[in-house]
Design a protein around this motif. Structure first.
Motif, PDB file in Angstrom:
ATOM      1  N   SER A   1       3.837  10.649  -6.887  1.00  0.00           N
ATOM      2  CA  SER A   1       5.073  11.087  -7.192  1.00  0.00           C
ATOM      3  C   SER A   1       4.875  11.685  -8.483  1.00  0.00           C
ATOM      4  CB  SER A   1       6.173  10.207  -7.492  1.00  0.00           C
ATOM      5  OG  SER A   1       7.108  10.997  -8.036  1.00  0.00           O
ATOM      6  N   PRO A   2       5.150  13.260  -8.716  1.00  0.00           N
ATOM      7  CA  PRO A   2       4.707  13.893 -10.007  1.00  0.00           C
ATOM      8  C   PRO A   2       5.992  13.507 -11.149  1.00  0.00           C
ATOM      9  CG  PRO A   2       5.416  15.385  -8.245  1.00  0.00           C
ATOM     10  CD  PRO A   2       5.186  14.215  -7.581  1.00  0.00           C
ATOM     11  N   GLU A   3       7.111  12.981 -10.516  1.00  0.00           N
ATOM     12  CA  GLU A   3       8.394  12.766 -11.207  1.00  0.00           C
ATOM     13  C   GLU A   3       8.410  11.490 -11.845  1.00  0.00           C
ATOM     14  OE1 GLU A   3      11.293  12.433  -8.049  1.00  0.00           O
ATOM     15  OE2 GLU A   3      10.836  14.764  -7.355  1.00  0.00           O
ATOM     16  N   VAL A   4       7.373  10.550 -11.698  1.00  0.00           N
ATOM     17  CA  VAL A   4       7.414   9.245 -12.479  1.00  0.00           C
ATOM     18  C   VAL A   4       6.066   8.972 -12.918  1.00  0.00           C
ATOM     19  CG1 VAL A   4       9.605   8.431 -11.465  1.00  0.00           C
ATOM     20  CG2 VAL A   4       7.318   8.096 -10.386  1.00  0.00           C
ATOM     21  N   GLY A   5       6.008   8.327 -13.912  1.00  0.00           N
ATOM     22  CA  GLY A   5       4.517   7.720 -14.454  1.00  0.00           C
ATOM     23  C   GLY A   5       4.889   6.189 -14.086  1.00  0.00           C
ATOM     24  N   ALA A   6       3.937   5.656 -12.902  1.00  0.00           N
ATOM     25  CA  ALA A   6       4.280   4.202 -12.942  1.00  0.00           C
ATOM     26  C   ALA A   6       2.917   3.500 -13.119  1.00  0.00           C
ATOM     27  CB  ALA A   6       4.302   4.124 -11.287  1.00  0.00           C
TER      28      ALA A   6
ATOM     29  N   ARG B   1      14.475   6.356 -10.645  1.00  0.00           N
ATOM     30  CA  ARG B   1      13.807   7.205  -9.580  1.00  0.00           C
ATOM     31  C   ARG B   1      12.862   6.489  -8.803  1.00  0.00           C
ATOM     32  NH1 ARG B   1      13.877  10.265  -5.722  1.00  0.00           N
ATOM     33  NH2 ARG B   1      12.239  11.752  -5.388  1.00  0.00           N
ATOM     34  N   ILE B   2      12.136   5.475  -9.469  1.00  0.00           N
ATOM     35  CA  ILE B   2      11.227   4.679  -9.125  1.00  0.00           C
ATOM     36  C   ILE B   2      12.086   3.856  -7.912  1.00  0.00           C
ATOM     37  CG2 ILE B   2       9.754   2.598  -9.331  1.00  0.00           C
ATOM     38  CD1 ILE B   2       8.769   4.042 -12.024  1.00  0.00           C
TER      39      ILE B   2
ATOM     40  N   ASP C   1       0.844  -1.174   0.049  1.00  0.00           N
ATOM     41  CA  ASP C   1      -0.036   0.110  -0.175  1.00  0.00           C
ATOM     42  C   ASP C   1       0.955   1.070   0.115  1.00  0.00           C
ATOM     43  OD1 ASP C   1      -2.405  -1.595   0.057  1.00  0.00           O
ATOM     44  OD2 ASP C   1      -2.671  -1.340   2.400  1.00  0.00           O
ATOM     45  N   ASP C   2       1.787   1.486   0.934  1.00  0.00           N
ATOM     46  CA  ASP C   2       2.588   2.463   0.896  1.00  0.00           C
ATOM     47  C   ASP C   2       3.608   2.693  -0.326  1.00  0.00           C
ATOM     48  OD1 ASP C   2       1.853   2.831   3.364  1.00  0.00           O
ATOM     49  OD2 ASP C   2       3.542   2.439   4.680  1.00  0.00           O
ATOM     50  N   VAL C   3       4.005   1.700  -0.826  1.00  0.00           N
ATOM     51  CA  VAL C   3       4.848   1.812  -2.160  1.00  0.00           C
ATOM     52  C   VAL C   3       3.834   2.195  -3.254  1.00  0.00           C
ATOM     53  CG1 VAL C   3       6.251   0.413  -3.846  1.00  0.00           C
ATOM     54  CG2 VAL C   3       6.693   0.032  -1.416  1.00  0.00           C
ATOM     55  N   GLN C   4       2.996   1.666  -3.334  1.00  0.00           N
ATOM     56  CA  GLN C   4       1.873   2.157  -4.389  1.00  0.00           C
ATOM     57  C   GLN C   4       1.397   3.583  -4.039  1.00  0.00           C
ATOM     58  OE1 GLN C   4      -1.019  -0.934  -4.358  1.00  0.00           O
ATOM     59  NE2 GLN C   4      -0.091  -2.373  -5.938  1.00  0.00           N
ATOM     60  N   HIS C   5       1.064   4.010  -3.005  1.00  0.00           N
ATOM     61  CA  HIS C   5       0.930   5.383  -2.796  1.00  0.00           C
ATOM     62  C   HIS C   5       1.938   6.232  -2.993  1.00  0.00           C
ATOM     63  CE1 HIS C   5      -1.059   8.419  -0.385  1.00  0.00           C
ATOM     64  NE2 HIS C   5       0.185   8.900  -0.065  1.00  0.00           N
TER      65      HIS C   5
END
Length: 123
Positions: free
Chosen positions: A67-72, A98-99, A58-62
């Protein structure tokens, strides 16, 4: 037993009503014990209280979602015993790195296995 005064604030000292930021380092518990003020232990929990894998997912996905820096959008996250495995694809090598950096910073993550692939540019 004597009744409490109607205005209880009259018994408060100015130091207890001041905001914590105004207390300064001299009033912190660490400074009172002669310790050095440091944030190096921020986010470190007790040894006997490890985070659950579901909580880490949950925390990693959040973190990745917000994060505005990466498209995950194409990143899959799996966690087993605090070890995070990332798979999927990203735009470029900078996003891949970055991820991984974002995930390593999540409290409770022990190891990150980064299996993300960089998408080939479409011709």
């Amino acid at each position: 037993m004597t009744p409490a005064p109607a205005d209880c604030s009259a018994r408060r000292s100015s130091s207890t009503t001041a905001p914590p930021a105004a207390w300064g380092a001299a009033r912190s518990p660490a400074a009172a014990r002669g310790g050095v003020l440091s944030s190096s232990y921020a986010g470190v929990g007790p040894v006997a209280h490890p985070r659950s894998d579901a909580s880490l997912v949950d925390d990693v996905q959040h973190v990745l979602t917000h994060s505005p820096e990466v498209g995950a959008g194409d990143v899959e996250v799996r966690v087993e015993a605090g070890e995070v495995t990332l798979s999927g694809s990203v735009e470029d090598h900078a996003a891949r790195r970055r991820i991984e950096d974002l995930v390593v910073a999540v409290s409770g993550v022990r190891v990150v296995s980064n299996h993300l692939r960089v998408r080939r540019p479409e011709s």
